[in-house]
Design a protein around this motif. Structure first.
Motif, PDB file in Angstrom:
ATOM      1  N   ILE A   1       0.862  -1.186   0.000  1.00  0.00           N
ATOM      2  CA  ILE A   1       0.000   0.000   0.000  1.00  0.00           C
ATOM      3  C   ILE A   1       0.895   1.232   0.000  1.00  0.00           C
ATOM      4  N   HIS A   2       0.735   2.080  -0.995  1.00  0.00           N
ATOM      5  CA  HIS A   2       1.539   3.301  -1.072  1.00  0.00           C
ATOM      6  C   HIS A   2       0.972   4.338  -0.105  1.00  0.00           C
ATOM      7  N   ALA A   3       1.842   4.967   0.696  1.00  0.00           N
ATOM      8  CA  ALA A   3       1.420   5.946   1.694  1.00  0.00           C
ATOM      9  C   ALA A   3       2.315   7.173   1.621  1.00  0.00           C
ATOM     10  N   ASN A   4       1.706   8.341   1.738  1.00  0.00           N
ATOM     11  CA  ASN A   4       2.482   9.587   1.808  1.00  0.00           C
ATOM     12  C   ASN A   4       1.748  10.584   2.682  1.00  0.00           C
ATOM     13  N   SER A   5       2.485  11.562   3.199  1.00  0.00           N
ATOM     14  CA  SER A   5       1.927  12.526   4.147  1.00  0.00           C
ATOM     15  C   SER A   5       2.704  13.834   4.058  1.00  0.00           C
ATOM     16  N   HIS A   6       2.028  14.937   4.399  1.00  0.00           N
ATOM     17  CA  HIS A   6       2.694  16.228   4.462  1.00  0.00           C
ATOM     18  C   HIS A   6       3.440  16.422   5.780  1.00  0.00           C
ATOM     19  N   VAL A   7       3.114  15.620   6.773  1.00  0.00           N
ATOM     20  CA  VAL A   7       3.715  15.774   8.108  1.00  0.00           C
ATOM     21  C   VAL A   7       4.707  14.652   8.399  1.00  0.00           C
TER      22      VAL A   7
ATOM     23  N   LEU B   1       7.523   2.408   7.332  1.00  0.00           N
ATOM     24  CA  LEU B   1       7.424   3.272   8.506  1.00  0.00           C
ATOM     25  C   LEU B   1       7.425   4.733   8.092  1.00  0.00           C
ATOM     26  N   LEU B   2       6.405   5.459   8.545  1.00  0.00           N
ATOM     27  CA  LEU B   2       6.340   6.913   8.368  1.00  0.00           C
ATOM     28  C   LEU B   2       6.298   7.537   9.759  1.00  0.00           C
ATOM     29  N   LYS B   3       7.109   8.561   9.985  1.00  0.00           N
ATOM     30  CA  LYS B   3       7.317   9.032  11.354  1.00  0.00           C
ATOM     31  C   LYS B   3       7.410  10.550  11.415  1.00  0.00           C
ATOM     32  N   ALA B   4       6.963  11.082  12.564  1.00  0.00           N
ATOM     33  CA  ALA B   4       7.120  12.506  12.872  1.00  0.00           C
ATOM     34  C   ALA B   4       7.473  12.627  14.346  1.00  0.00           C
ATOM     35  N   THR B   5       8.215  13.674  14.702  1.00  0.00           N
ATOM     36  CA  THR B   5       8.642  13.880  16.085  1.00  0.00           C
ATOM     37  C   THR B   5       8.307  15.296  16.542  1.00  0.00           C
ATOM     38  N   VAL B   6       8.153  15.421  17.861  1.00  0.00           N
ATOM     39  CA  VAL B   6       7.915  16.709  18.552  1.00  0.00           C
ATOM     40  C   VAL B   6       6.732  17.437  17.907  1.00  0.00           C
ATOM     41  N   LEU B   7       5.554  16.892  18.114  1.00  0.00           N
ATOM     42  CA  LEU B   7       4.331  17.498  17.596  1.00  0.00           C
ATOM     43  C   LEU B   7       3.571  18.174  18.724  1.00  0.00           C
ATOM     44  N   PRO B   8       3.009  19.353  18.493  1.00  0.00           N
ATOM     45  CA  PRO B   8       2.212  20.015  19.533  1.00  0.00           C
ATOM     46  C   PRO B   8       0.845  19.377  19.659  1.00  0.00           C
ATOM     47  N   SER B   9       0.113  19.750  20.678  1.00  0.00           N
ATOM     48  CA  SER B   9      -1.252  19.260  20.832  1.00  0.00           C
ATOM     49  C   SER B   9      -2.145  19.864  19.758  1.00  0.00           C
ATOM     50  N   GLN B  10      -3.228  19.144  19.422  1.00  0.00           N
ATOM     51  CA  GLN B  10      -4.204  19.552  18.409  1.00  0.00           C
ATOM     52  C   GLN B  10      -3.560  19.748  17.030  1.00  0.00           C
ATOM     53  N   LYS B  11      -2.582  18.907  16.726  1.00  0.00           N
ATOM     54  CA  LYS B  11      -1.940  18.935  15.413  1.00  0.00           C
ATOM     55  C   LYS B  11      -2.620  17.913  14.512  1.00  0.00           C
ATOM     56  N   ASN B  12      -3.068  18.345  13.329  1.00  0.00           N
ATOM     57  CA  ASN B  12      -3.696  17.446  12.369  1.00  0.00           C
ATOM     58  C   ASN B  12      -2.621  16.777  11.509  1.00  0.00           C
ATOM     59  N   VAL B  13      -2.691  15.472  11.438  1.00  0.00           N
ATOM     60  CA  VAL B  13      -1.738  14.690  10.664  1.00  0.00           C
ATOM     61  C   VAL B  13      -2.504  13.929   9.592  1.00  0.00           C
ATOM     62  N   ASP B  14      -2.120  14.136   8.324  1.00  0.00           N
ATOM     63  CA  ASP B  14      -2.787  13.475   7.210  1.00  0.00           C
ATOM     64  C   ASP B  14      -1.941  12.304   6.727  1.00  0.00           C
ATOM     65  N   LEU B  15      -2.609  11.269   6.242  1.00  0.00           N
ATOM     66  CA  LEU B  15      -1.934  10.110   5.649  1.00  0.00           C
ATOM     67  C   LEU B  15      -2.778   9.641   4.468  1.00  0.00           C
ATOM     68  N   HIS B  16      -2.205   9.756   3.263  1.00  0.00           N
ATOM     69  CA  HIS B  16      -2.914   9.345   2.045  1.00  0.00           C
ATOM     70  C   HIS B  16      -2.481   7.934   1.678  1.00  0.00           C
ATOM     71  N   LEU B  17      -3.451   7.025   1.587  1.00  0.00           N
ATOM     72  CA  LEU B  17      -3.194   5.631   1.233  1.00  0.00           C
ATOM     73  C   LEU B  17      -3.676   5.370  -0.183  1.00  0.00           C
ATOM     74  N   GLU B  18      -2.871   4.626  -0.950  1.00  0.00           N
ATOM     75  CA  GLU B  18      -3.216   4.308  -2.332  1.00  0.00           C
ATOM     76  C   GLU B  18      -2.840   2.857  -2.606  1.00  0.00           C
ATOM     77  N   GLY B  19      -3.699   2.153  -3.327  1.00  0.00           N
ATOM     78  CA  GLY B  19      -3.428   0.766  -3.672  1.00  0.00           C
ATOM     79  C   GLY B  19      -4.252  -0.224  -2.886  1.00  0.00           C
ATOM     80  N   LEU B  20      -5.328   0.233  -2.229  1.00  0.00           N
ATOM     81  CA  LEU B  20      -6.218  -0.682  -1.521  1.00  0.00           C
ATOM     82  C   LEU B  20      -7.062  -1.449  -2.535  1.00  0.00           C
ATOM     83  N   LEU B  21      -7.005  -2.774  -2.480  1.00  0.00           N
ATOM     84  CA  LEU B  21      -7.770  -3.592  -3.413  1.00  0.00           C
ATOM     85  C   LEU B  21      -9.232  -3.664  -2.979  1.00  0.00           C
ATOM     86  N   THR B  22     -10.131  -3.476  -3.918  1.00  0.00           N
ATOM     87  CA  THR B  22     -11.562  -3.536  -3.622  1.00  0.00           C
ATOM     88  C   THR B  22     -12.165  -4.887  -3.963  1.00  0.00           C
TER      89      THR B  22
END
Length: 448
Positions: free
Chosen positions: A277-283, A301-322
C-alpha cells in the motif's frame, strides 16, 4: 435421607402405575439429593478457601510524602486460572492499615490489593502465598488533578493490518505510552466543557470506524463518543501509563485519506503501513521498510517527532484492493474462454485448408524454376530500408525501440516517486517489455 427414600419406595410399591411410579420416585430422590448438595457447596467452598495465609499493609498517600490514609476502602482480589473475583473489602484504620487473614496458600491461587481513590484505580502487583504465607504489601495512591500541563505522549504507534478485501476493511491497532511528570494523578471528567469536548483523555478515530476494541488501560473506566473520536475518564498515574485499542476502518475505493489529531504534545508518532500500500503525508517522513509486530512482518514506517497538541496529521493511502484478483478474472472468464476456443477453431480450419491446397498444388519442374531466378537483394540495403520512415509517416524500428526504452525509464521513475501503484506499474512494465522484445526480434530478422 434414608427415611425419605423408604417412604418414596413404599408409596410407589402400592401404586397402580407400577414401574412408572418407581421411576418417578427415583427421579424425585435424585432431585432432592442434588438440591441438598447444592446448598452445601458454598460452605464447602468456604472451608476449602480457609488457610493460614495473611496479607497486611498500609494505604499511603504518594502525593504527601507517603502519609497513611485512614478510613479508605481496600479490596482483596483473588484469581485462579481464568477466573477472578473480589473476596472481601476492609476499611483502613487510623494508621492506614489493612489486613486479610485465613487465606488459601494454594500455588494455583494469586491475590492483589485494589483501591479506588478520588476517581482513580490502584492495583498492587500479583501476590502468591504458597512459598511465603504471611506478606506485608503497601499500596500507594495519589491526590487527583484535572490539569494536563505535565502530561505528554512519549510514543504513539498506529499500525495498519493487511486489508480484508472481501469485507473492504482494514484493522488498525493504536498503542500509546503516556508520561505524567506530576506528583498527582490526572483524572479527567466526561462532562462536556465549553469547547464542546470533555476534559479527559481523547483519542481520535477516522470517519466510519467500527468494532472498537478497548484493550490496555481502559479497564474499569467509562468511555463516551465525541467528535472525531472518543473520550475516557481513565486516570494517568505519576510516571508511565500504557493504553491500546483496535478498530476496523472501512473503505470503498483504492485510495483513503486517514486523519489523525494529537490531543497532547507528542514526542514521537509512527505509522506502520503494509509495503503493498503506497502511503504519503505532508507531516510524516518515510523511514523505509522495517520489520515489526508479533510476526516481525515488513512495514513501511512513516514518522514525525515533537508534535504540539491539536496537530492534524494526514496520511494518504493508495493501492487498496476492492476485490480479489480471482474475482475480477471470474467476471470475464466465460467470454474469454469462448473467444479463445473460437480463435483456435479458426486457426485450425485455416491450417487444414492451407495443407490441403498446398498438397494438391503441382510442384515446378527444374526447368520452370530456372525461368524465374530469385532476385538478389543486398542485406545491407534491406536493413537500411527498415530504418527509414516511409511515406505514410510510420516510425522506424530504431525510433520505436528508443521510445519503448524511454517509456520503461519513465515508468521506473514515476514508481520510485510514488506516483504509481505497484499493480499498475508491474502490468505496464510487462506490456512494454513484451513490445520491446517483439521489435528486437523483428530487427534481428531483417538483418538476416
Amino acid at each position: 435421607m434414608k427415611k425419605l427414600i423408604c417412604s418414596l419406595w413404599a408409596g410407589t410399591r402400592h401404586s397402580p402405575y407400577g414401574l412408572a411410579g418407581i421411576f418417578l420416585g427415583m427421579l424425585v430422590t435424585l432431585l432432592v439429593t442434588f438440591c441438598l448438595l447444592t446448598q452445601a457447596s458454598p460452605a464447602l467452598a468456604t472451608r476449602n478457601a480457609d488457610g493460614d495465609g495473611q496479607i497486611s499493609g498500609q494505604l499511603l498517600d504518594g502525593t504527601n510524602a507517603n502519609a497513611p490514609l485512614p478510613g479508605q476502602s481496600v479490596t482483596l482480589q483473588m484469581a485462579q486460572g481464568n477466573n477472578s473475583q473480589d473476596l472481601t473489602t476492609v476499611t483502613t484504620d487510623a494508621q492506614g492499615t489493612f489486613s486479610f487473614s485465613n487465606l488459601s496458600t494454594d500455588k494455583t491461587i494469586s491475590y492483589a490489593i485494589f483501591a479506588s481513590y478520588q476517581g482513580a484505580q490502584y492495583l498492587s502487583d500479583v501476590i502468591t502465598l504458597n512459598n511465603n504465607p504471611t506478606q506485608q504489601v503497601n499500596l500507594t495512591v495519589y491526590q487527583a488533578t484535572q490539569s494536563t500541563d505535565k502530561l505528554a505522549i512519549v510514543n504513539a504507534t498506529i499500525l495498519f493490518q493487511e486489508p480484508d478485501i472481501p469485507r473492504k476493511m482494514v484493522t488498525v491497532s493504536e498503542a500509546f505510552s503516556f508520561k505524567n511528570l506530576d506528583t498527582h494523578t490526572y483524572v479527567g471528567t466526561l462532562d462536556v466543557a465549553n469547547q464542546g469536548k470533555p476534559n479527559a483523555l481523547l483519542f481520535s478515530l477516522p470517519a466510519g470506524a467500527q468494532n472498537i476494541n478497548l484493550q490496555k488501560g481502559f479497564t474499569g473506566y467509562h468511555v463516551v463518543q465525541v467528535d472525531r473520536g472518543f473520550a475516557t475518564n481513565a486516570a494517568l498515574l505519576p510516571g508511565s501509563n500504557e493504553f491500546a485499542f483496535t478498530f476496523d476502518m472501512p473503505y470503498n475505493s483504492s485510495t483513503y485519506d486517514f486523519n489523525y489529531e494529537t490531543f497532547l504534545p507528542t514526542v514521537s508518532l509512527s505509522f506502520f503501513v503494509p509495503p503493498d500500500i503506497h502511503a504519503n503525508s505532508h507531516v510524516l517522513a518515510s523511514q523505509g521498510i522495517v520489520n515489526t509486530g508479533d510476526n516481525e512482518r515488513p512495514y513501511n514506517l512513516l514518522k514525525a517527532t515533537v508534535l504540539p497538541s491539536q496537530k492534524n496529521v494526514d496520511l494518504h493511502l493508495e493501492g487498496l484492493l476492492t476485490q480479489l484478483p480471482s474475482d475480477s478474472a471470474t467476471s470475464f472468464n466465460p467470454v474469454l474462454i469462448w473467444l479463445i476456443v473460437a480463435g483456435v477453431i479458426v486457426l485450425a480450419t485455416l491450417g487444414i485448408v492451407w495443407f490441403v491446397v498446398s498438397s494438391r498444388r503441382p510442384s515446378k519442374s527444374k526447368k520452370d524454376r530456372g525461368k524465374n531466378p530469385p532476385v538478389n537483394r543486398s542485406p545491407k540495403k534491406g536493413v537500411a530500408a527498415t530504418n527509414k520512415v516511409n511515406k505514410s509517416g510510420t516510425s522506424t524500428t530504431g525510433e520505436r525501440e528508443q521510445a519503448l526504452l524511454d517509456a520503461l525509464l519513465k515508468l521506473d521513475q514515476e514508481y520510485e516517486a510514488g506516483k504509481l501503484s505497484k499493480e499498475f506499474y508491474e502490468e505496464q512494465r510487462r506490456k512494454t517489455k513484451a513490445r520491446l522484445r517483439s521489435i528486437l526480434s523483428e530487427k534481428e530478422g531483417s538483418v538476416r
